[in-house]
Design a protein around this motif. Sequence first.
Motif, mmCIF file in Angstrom:
data_model
loop_
_atom_site.group_PDB
_atom_site.id
_atom_site.type_symbol
_atom_site.label_atom_id
_atom_site.label_comp_id
_atom_site.label_asym_id
_atom_site.label_seq_id
_atom_site.Cartn_x
_atom_site.Cartn_y
_atom_site.Cartn_z
ATOM 1 N N CYS B 68 0.808 -1.226 0.000
ATOM 2 C CA CYS B 68 0.000 0.000 0.000
ATOM 3 C C CYS B 68 0.836 1.269 0.000
ATOM 4 O O CYS B 68 0.295 2.361 -0.166
ATOM 5 C CB CYS B 68 -0.897 0.057 1.227
ATOM 6 N N THR B 70 4.384 3.388 -1.230
ATOM 7 C CA THR B 70 5.589 3.492 -2.041
ATOM 8 C C THR B 70 6.666 4.201 -1.230
ATOM 9 O O THR B 70 6.407 4.733 -0.148
ATOM 10 C CB THR B 70 5.319 4.317 -3.303
ATOM 11 N N GLN B 72 9.007 6.598 -2.912
ATOM 12 C CA GLN B 72 9.632 7.427 -3.954
ATOM 13 C C GLN B 72 8.800 8.686 -4.115
ATOM 14 O O GLN B 72 7.598 8.624 -4.302
ATOM 15 C CB GLN B 72 9.709 6.657 -5.271
ATOM 16 N N VAL B 73 9.489 9.816 -4.002
ATOM 17 C CA VAL B 73 8.808 11.096 -4.205
ATOM 18 C C VAL B 73 9.087 11.534 -5.633
ATOM 19 O O VAL B 73 10.245 11.690 -6.031
ATOM 20 C CB VAL B 73 9.332 12.151 -3.209
ATOM 21 N N ARG B 74 8.025 11.692 -6.415
ATOM 22 C CA ARG B 74 8.223 12.062 -7.817
ATOM 23 C C ARG B 74 8.453 13.568 -7.930
ATOM 24 O O ARG B 74 7.973 14.349 -7.099
ATOM 25 C CB ARG B 74 7.010 11.647 -8.639
ATOM 26 N N PRO B 75 9.176 13.989 -8.967
ATOM 27 C CA PRO B 75 9.461 15.417 -9.119
ATOM 28 C C PRO B 75 8.179 16.213 -9.359
ATOM 29 O O PRO B 75 7.191 15.667 -9.862
ATOM 30 C CB PRO B 75 10.376 15.484 -10.345
ATOM 31 N N GLY B 77 5.572 18.294 -11.205
ATOM 32 C CA GLY B 77 5.256 18.173 -12.617
ATOM 33 C C GLY B 77 5.019 16.734 -13.008
ATOM 34 O O GLY B 77 4.407 16.454 -14.023
ATOM 35 N N GLN B 78 5.509 15.817 -12.216
ATOM 36 C CA GLN B 78 5.288 14.403 -12.484
ATOM 37 C C GLN B 78 4.475 13.858 -11.313
ATOM 38 O O GLN B 78 4.958 13.083 -10.513
ATOM 39 C CB GLN B 78 6.641 13.702 -12.628
ATOM 40 N N GLY B 79 3.269 14.335 -11.169
ATOM 41 C CA GLY B 79 2.452 13.936 -10.034
ATOM 42 C C GLY B 79 2.544 14.962 -8.927
ATOM 43 O O GLY B 79 3.421 15.831 -8.927
ATOM 44 N N ARG B 84 1.590 17.364 -2.101
ATOM 45 C CA ARG B 84 0.860 16.700 -1.023
ATOM 46 C C ARG B 84 1.660 16.653 0.274
ATOM 47 O O ARG B 84 1.185 16.102 1.265
ATOM 48 C CB ARG B 84 0.542 15.262 -1.422
ATOM 49 N N SER B 91 12.865 12.216 -4.913
ATOM 50 C CA SER B 91 13.858 11.183 -4.617
ATOM 51 C C SER B 91 14.817 11.071 -5.788
ATOM 52 O O SER B 91 14.429 11.246 -6.941
ATOM 53 C CB SER B 91 13.176 9.830 -4.417
ATOM 54 N N ARG B 107 2.127 0.730 -5.806
ATOM 55 C CA ARG B 107 0.711 0.998 -5.552
ATOM 56 C C ARG B 107 0.597 1.875 -4.317
ATOM 57 O O ARG B 107 1.307 1.660 -3.339
ATOM 58 C CB ARG B 107 -0.027 -0.324 -5.323
ATOM 59 N N ARG B 108 -0.272 2.858 -4.389
ATOM 60 C CA ARG B 108 -0.437 3.774 -3.267
ATOM 61 C C ARG B 108 -1.870 3.750 -2.768
ATOM 62 O O ARG B 108 -2.715 4.483 -3.265
ATOM 63 C CB ARG B 108 -0.089 5.201 -3.685
ATOM 64 N N LEU B 109 -2.113 2.890 -1.782
ATOM 65 C CA LEU B 109 -3.401 2.991 -1.090
ATOM 66 C C LEU B 109 -3.256 3.920 0.100
ATOM 67 O O LEU B 109 -4.230 4.412 0.644
ATOM 68 C CB LEU B 109 -3.893 1.612 -0.672
#
Lengths: 472, 206
Positions: B68, B70, B72-75, B77-79, B84, B91, B107-109
């Motif tokens: 549930c 992850t 990894q923190v996306r940059p 602009g990419q989410g 949040r 990362s 997957r992010r629940l």
Amino acid sequence: MSLAPSAPAAERPSSLEETQPGRVAPIDRSLAPAVLTLAAFGALWAVVAALAGLAASLQSHLPGFLAGEPLLFGRLLAVEHTLLTFGWLTNAGLAFALWAAHRLGKVELRVSWAPVLGALGWNLALAFGACALLAGRGTGLAWLELPRAFGPFLTACFLVVALWVASAFSRRHTGHVFVSQWYILAAILVFPVVHLVSQAMVLWFPAAGVVQAVVAAWHAQHLAVLFLGSLALASLHLVIPKALGAPLRSYYLAPVGFWTFLAFGTWSGTASLVGSPVPAWAQSVGVVGAALLFVPVLIVSLSLLPTLVAGGPSGKGSAPLRFATLGALAFLLWGAASAVLPFRSVSALLRFTDVEVAHAALGLQGFVGFSLLAGLYYLLPRVTGRAWPSPALVAAHHACALLGLLGLVVTLAGHGWLQSSGASPEAGLAWNAAASLFRFLLLLGAVAFLLNLLLLLVARPARRDLAQASAR
Amino acid sequence: MNNLSLILAGVFACLSLSWGGVVLATQVQLAGLAPAAAEDGGPLKPALAPGLAVIGKDVYVSQGCQACHTQQVRPAGQGADIARGWGKRPSVARDYILQDRVLLGDRRLGPDLADVGTRLADDAKLHLHLLAPDAAVAGSTKSGFAHLYQQVPAARARNAVSLPEGHALAPAPGMAWVPTDRAVALVAYLRSLRADHASPEAPLPE
């Protein structure tokens, strides 16, 4: 030696032995022990996987349901995934590959206890593996969940069956080579090579940092697409023309479809790493690979679907054709989704959501599962010399599988869409509950198939017409 | 071409090419990555996780948390990860080089946990999240991990996890919930998940 598999004229619907009622051809008789072992374990694992998936799904909207060890959400999902892929789909795929390789090569299976032993070893290991996962010994990595000690043994068991498949090809009595045989050969090579290399690089001698993620993504894509997907395509390319008694349309494109499927598919793994901390060029390679993969998806679909359409109503009521139709349609949809989801703007929204789970279900349970079911529904009556005992169970299976998967994909995608809008998990409860309902249908379908298969195994040899058998 | 070894060779060539082009090439590119300081004389990061956190990571995997969550923190602009509040910076590959198993997750629940140690720098809060998620977050849909806790007489309880009045899991009178060794290690692991340092590839904002 020609450059292409032979022309479809050779895909004649049936050979002499097959048309004799109630008789099993010697080739089929030699195949029975191994093929039936694989198919029976496959059907059993399909039920267990569906159960695990249902239990996990129920937990996602009923917090506290079966809470506590050992039935934790993450463990149930690992069991579901392992048994779905290595249990149900791999067993079904190997059963089909073994049968098709001998049938198309017109050779009998020799030393039939060896592949039976391989199959028993594989499935015994899986049973222990599932227990290990429930006991919390999984690795936490998708497609590599089983503790590393299982890898070499499973691969060895796989190789036993694979060697028998390859030997059937080299001993074949026919000059013709069908594109199905190519897909089968590709599949049996991809699994051992990719699985061993990836196990080594992730579990035995872990590569540093995110290289592990690249290996894992490369591995997952190869197993899903180039291993299981190839087996599924082998089944579709054989069952559709045989069951229809008509050659495949645009068969001359089949070799192009095959080689582009391999050449593009093999580069598409890192498409699942968009936005992650792996080098950006590696992500881009995957995105391009996944988009290009749609080319062979189109080529193959342009051959399979028109053939099915032209076959018209004669396909109605035939279990192999009904599942083949579902498999071919799911293939096209899955291919389109695979090409679109990795795009950066799409991935920014939908990555990590249940849209991806829906996509995986469409590919694994839809495309691969339905296509291999077409193969099993086609070959098992021939191997046993009996018609499917219960047409009602066949119909129930088809209805549950179709409704269940359709509903599951839609509800998962709906939930994923909700997630992408940043809604709280609470808002998704209704979607999750609906998904459970459809998972229950899928479970019913899997049970219907298992029951029918067991009845087929214990049934007295019936004097039914085999043409009738295949028409069911 | 309809020859067994030729077909197998063709397939094998495809596999080898992509293995070399993607797997091996990333390995070569990242092989030299080592802990580094973002500015001259700064601390070398990432640092080795403390021993208890290493044990806790095994608990994390065996409890299936990665199903549930992850890491990894996306940059930007990419989410919306950074928006949040899941991390101050994206990362980068360097963050993971000391991890024996990289759990990027798919997957992010629940929220991303790459920086949870900064966000929830409080053992008690983390324990509450695990023992009774609905006590930590109103309306939580997450099953708790109460099997990682035990009840002991309140007088002997150290690090007791206190639940709100009238909670379904409220301990028997005179008793209190305390973490087992597994929960202690797991929380140490969660505390060790931090990306609050600048990295040469990803400076902190401001």
